[in-house]
Design a protein around this motif. Sequence first.
Motif, PDB file in Angstrom:
ATOM      1  N   SER A 155     -10.327  -1.103  10.335  1.00 15.34           N
ATOM      2  CA  SER A 155     -10.094   0.016  10.968  1.00 15.34           C
ATOM      3  C   SER A 155      -9.523   0.568  10.670  1.00 15.34           C
ATOM      4  O   SER A 155      -8.052   0.707   9.758  1.00 15.34           O
ATOM      5  N   GLY A 156      -9.923   2.227   9.646  1.00 15.42           N
ATOM      6  CA  GLY A 156      -9.250   3.112   9.713  1.00 15.42           C
ATOM      7  C   GLY A 156      -9.219   3.391   8.251  1.00 15.42           C
ATOM      8  O   GLY A 156      -8.249   4.175   7.136  1.00 15.42           O
ATOM      9  N   ARG A 157     -10.134   2.146   7.549  1.00 13.04           N
ATOM     10  CA  ARG A 157     -10.033   2.020   5.745  1.00 13.04           C
ATOM     11  C   ARG A 157      -9.817   3.305   5.810  1.00 13.04           C
ATOM     12  O   ARG A 157     -11.274   3.901   5.457  1.00 13.04           O
ATOM     13  N   ILE A 158      -9.194   3.930   4.089  1.00 18.05           N
ATOM     14  CA  ILE A 158      -9.626   4.804   3.503  1.00 18.05           C
ATOM     15  C   ILE A 158      -9.613   4.726   2.095  1.00 18.05           C
ATOM     16  O   ILE A 158      -8.790   3.763   1.652  1.00 18.05           O
ATOM     17  N   TYR A 159      -9.860   5.704   1.213  1.00 17.41           N
ATOM     18  CA  TYR A 159      -9.601   5.818  -0.342  1.00 17.41           C
ATOM     19  C   TYR A 159      -9.291   6.955  -0.378  1.00 17.41           C
ATOM     20  O   TYR A 159      -8.992   8.151   0.242  1.00 17.41           O
ATOM     21  N   LEU A 160      -8.018   6.588  -1.346  1.00 12.90           N
ATOM     22  CA  LEU A 160      -7.192   7.723  -1.469  1.00 12.90           C
ATOM     23  C   LEU A 160      -7.374   9.346  -2.524  1.00 12.90           C
ATOM     24  O   LEU A 160      -7.042   9.387  -3.320  1.00 12.90           O
ATOM     25  N   ASP A 161      -8.483   8.715  -3.825  1.00 15.35           N
ATOM     26  CA  ASP A 161      -8.869   8.985  -4.713  1.00 15.35           C
ATOM     27  C   ASP A 161      -9.008  11.016  -4.457  1.00 15.35           C
ATOM     28  O   ASP A 161      -8.430  11.137  -5.521  1.00 15.35           O
ATOM     29  N   GLU A 162      -9.477  11.576  -3.574  1.00 14.27           N
ATOM     30  CA  GLU A 162     -10.339  12.920  -3.470  1.00 14.27           C
ATOM     31  C   GLU A 162      -8.410  13.729  -3.251  1.00 14.27           C
ATOM     32  O   GLU A 162      -8.259  14.403  -4.045  1.00 14.27           O
ATOM     33  N   PHE A 163      -7.209  13.322  -2.775  1.00 14.21           N
ATOM     34  CA  PHE A 163      -6.396  13.448  -2.512  1.00 14.21           C
ATOM     35  C   PHE A 163      -5.233  13.172  -3.525  1.00 14.21           C
ATOM     36  O   PHE A 163      -4.894  14.630  -3.759  1.00 14.21           O
ATOM     37  N   CYS A 164      -5.792  12.163  -4.285  1.00 19.01           N
ATOM     38  CA  CYS A 164      -4.284  12.439  -5.502  1.00 19.01           C
ATOM     39  C   CYS A 164      -5.036  13.113  -6.434  1.00 19.01           C
ATOM     40  O   CYS A 164      -4.056  13.500  -7.201  1.00 19.01           O
ATOM     41  N   ASP A 165      -6.608  13.042  -7.241  1.00 21.26           N
ATOM     42  CA  ASP A 165      -7.345  13.883  -7.611  1.00 21.26           C
ATOM     43  C   ASP A 165      -6.968  15.747  -7.470  1.00 21.26           C
ATOM     44  O   ASP A 165      -6.282  16.418  -7.878  1.00 21.26           O
ATOM     45  N   ARG A 166      -6.958  15.851  -6.553  1.00 22.93           N
ATOM     46  CA  ARG A 166      -6.450  17.448  -6.194  1.00 22.93           C
ATOM     47  C   ARG A 166      -4.891  18.153  -6.217  1.00 22.93           C
ATOM     48  O   ARG A 166      -4.698  18.466  -6.488  1.00 22.93           O
ATOM     49  N   TYR A 167      -3.618  16.547  -5.698  1.00 18.94           N
ATOM     50  CA  TYR A 167      -2.729  17.055  -6.058  1.00 18.94           C
ATOM     51  C   TYR A 167      -2.093  16.200  -7.219  1.00 18.94           C
ATOM     52  O   TYR A 167      -0.827  16.642  -7.533  1.00 18.94           O
ATOM     53  N   GLY A 168      -2.745  15.609  -8.424  1.00 17.44           N
ATOM     54  CA  GLY A 168      -2.663  15.230  -9.392  1.00 17.44           C
ATOM     55  C   GLY A 168      -1.420  14.135  -9.430  1.00 17.44           C
ATOM     56  O   GLY A 168      -1.104  13.789 -10.661  1.00 17.44           O
ATOM     57  N   ILE A 169      -1.726  13.491  -8.469  1.00 16.75           N
ATOM     58  CA  ILE A 169      -0.816  12.039  -8.244  1.00 16.75           C
ATOM     59  C   ILE A 169      -1.442  10.640  -9.388  1.00 16.75           C
ATOM     60  O   ILE A 169      -2.462  10.205  -8.917  1.00 16.75           O
ATOM     61  N   PRO A 170      -0.302  10.149  -9.519  1.00 17.81           N
ATOM     62  CA  PRO A 170      -0.972   8.850 -10.384  1.00 17.81           C
ATOM     63  C   PRO A 170      -1.708   7.989  -9.231  1.00 17.81           C
ATOM     64  O   PRO A 170      -0.147   7.711  -8.368  1.00 17.81           O
ATOM     65  N   VAL A 171      -2.145   7.665  -9.093  1.00 20.89           N
ATOM     66  CA  VAL A 171      -2.405   6.106  -8.119  1.00 20.89           C
ATOM     67  C   VAL A 171      -2.878   5.019  -8.720  1.00 20.89           C
ATOM     68  O   VAL A 171      -3.733   5.190  -9.549  1.00 20.89           O
ATOM     69  N   LEU A 172      -2.210   3.576  -7.998  1.00 18.66           N
ATOM     70  CA  LEU A 172      -2.706   2.412  -8.760  1.00 18.66           C
ATOM     71  C   LEU A 172      -3.270   1.941  -7.431  1.00 18.66           C
ATOM     72  O   LEU A 172      -2.790   1.917  -6.350  1.00 18.66           O
ATOM     73  N   LYS A 173      -4.029   1.307  -7.608  1.00 23.68           N
ATOM     74  CA  LYS A 173      -5.361  -0.087  -7.513  1.00 23.68           C
ATOM     75  C   LYS A 173      -4.957  -1.195  -7.051  1.00 23.68           C
ATOM     76  O   LYS A 173      -4.704  -1.586  -8.849  1.00 23.68           O
ATOM     77  N   SER A 174      -4.190  -1.537  -5.925  1.00 23.81           N
ATOM     78  CA  SER A 174      -3.855  -3.533  -6.129  1.00 23.81           C
ATOM     79  C   SER A 174      -4.211  -4.185  -4.937  1.00 23.81           C
ATOM     80  O   SER A 174      -4.026  -3.834  -3.988  1.00 23.81           O
ATOM     81  N   ARG A 175      -4.516  -5.231  -5.627  1.00 19.61           N
ATOM     82  CA  ARG A 175      -4.659  -6.361  -4.894  1.00 19.61           C
ATOM     83  C   ARG A 175      -3.715  -6.743  -3.452  1.00 19.61           C
ATOM     84  O   ARG A 175      -3.655  -6.780  -1.756  1.00 19.61           O
ATOM     85  N   HIS A 176      -2.014  -6.635  -3.993  1.00 19.31           N
ATOM     86  CA  HIS A 176      -1.137  -6.923  -3.034  1.00 19.31           C
ATOM     87  C   HIS A 176      -0.405  -5.920  -3.654  1.00 19.31           C
ATOM     88  O   HIS A 176       0.441  -6.139  -5.034  1.00 19.31           O
ATOM     89  N   VAL A 177       0.717  -5.388  -2.285  1.00 20.42           N
ATOM     90  CA  VAL A 177       1.587  -4.716  -2.743  1.00 20.42           C
ATOM     91  C   VAL A 177       3.352  -5.076  -3.541  1.00 20.42           C
ATOM     92  O   VAL A 177       4.007  -4.756  -4.468  1.00 20.42           O
ATOM     93  N   ASN A 178       2.939  -6.777  -3.569  1.00 18.82           N
ATOM     94  CA  ASN A 178       3.784  -7.627  -4.508  1.00 18.82           C
ATOM     95  C   ASN A 178       3.643  -7.758  -5.679  1.00 18.82           C
ATOM     96  O   ASN A 178       4.430  -8.458  -6.566  1.00 18.82           O
ATOM     97  N   ASN A 179       2.112  -7.344  -6.298  1.00 20.38           N
ATOM     98  CA  ASN A 179       2.483  -7.717  -7.473  1.00 20.38           C
ATOM     99  C   ASN A 179       2.592  -7.350  -8.656  1.00 20.38           C
ATOM    100  O   ASN A 179       3.435  -6.476  -8.025  1.00 20.38           O
ATOM    101  N   GLN A 180       3.271  -8.050  -9.395  1.00 23.78           N
ATOM    102  CA  GLN A 180       3.983  -7.260 -10.449  1.00 23.78           C
ATOM    103  C   GLN A 180       3.846  -5.923 -11.071  1.00 23.78           C
ATOM    104  O   GLN A 180       4.556  -5.619 -11.468  1.00 23.78           O
ATOM    105  N   ASN A 181       2.517  -5.580 -11.638  1.00 22.73           N
ATOM    106  CA  ASN A 181       2.163  -4.351 -12.364  1.00 22.73           C
ATOM    107  C   ASN A 181       2.345  -3.471 -10.823  1.00 22.73           C
ATOM    108  O   ASN A 181       2.835  -1.792 -11.324  1.00 22.73           O
ATOM    109  N   VAL A 182       2.480  -3.902  -9.289  1.00 22.24           N
ATOM    110  CA  VAL A 182       2.559  -2.434  -8.823  1.00 22.24           C
ATOM    111  C   VAL A 182       5.061  -1.964  -8.799  1.00 22.24           C
ATOM    112  O   VAL A 182       4.339  -1.232  -9.358  1.00 22.24           O
ATOM    113  N   ILE A 183       5.062  -3.142  -8.904  1.00 22.68           N
ATOM    114  CA  ILE A 183       6.700  -3.134  -8.916  1.00 22.68           C
ATOM    115  C   ILE A 183       7.053  -2.533 -10.686  1.00 22.68           C
ATOM    116  O   ILE A 183       7.980  -1.820 -10.814  1.00 22.68           O
TER     117      ILE A 183
END
Length: 275
Positions: free
Chosen positions: A42-70
Amino acid sequence: MIRIGFVTCVQLGLSCMEAIHEAGGKLSFAMTLEDNQAVNKSGRIYLDEFCDRYGIPVLKSRHVNNQNVIDAIKEHELDWLFIIGWSQIASEQVLDAPKRGVLGMHPTLLPIGRGRAAIPWAILKGLNKTGVTLFKLDTGVDTGPIVDQIEIPISSTTDAQDLYQLVEAAHVELMRKTVPALLADELELREQDHSLATEWLGRRPEDGEINLDGSVYDAERLVRAVTRPYPGAYAVLDGVKYVIWRAEIIDPEDGEFGLRFFDGWLKALEYDVLR
């Protein structure tokens, strides 16, 4: 310059991200779920459009604790990281990755109501107010120091849908209030009074069953507490399940569906029949 990151995958989080930019801030990093994760959430959204608009690097990962996120948090040299509208619990490594820490929000006036199901419990407990707390995350459950709070009044007619909308608006208001102090590196934290803490447990759909031997006032409050966006209050009569979304206490009227209790009659204003 204070560098801010954000982790979310729902509309509430995106609304807070927009509030940061509206208040004069700029995000340096964002993280969200993989596109194929939680597609029915419920409420799931995607950040691509917002991040593209403001030039924000976005990382997609299956879990916030993954090493690539850290690694990404450290690579972008974040001072603060917001985690809002996110069900995964951040590890100590994530909490330690930004220079100043991780901030989150909880829909109660902490230290009251630590835990889960904050909106239903606030109504079920008959509180006359609740609120939203912006606080710094630590390794406990909603135990970190408080940045700011906004109170939300609750009336005898407030239902979960009303309160959900008020909570979302309070999130955005808190974000707008906080951004100037955050950018000026003047954020003040105050420790919670742990002696006043209460913990609210999670709720299951089956907890919405109406006690027909109980009070009509408890039943009416349950209907308000677990109406949409929650699973709803229900009663099973002669093998038929009735999910009641709206109801009111009145004198019995012929030809109208409702539930009789020892101390009154609950008229169902909106309900579904599941056979």
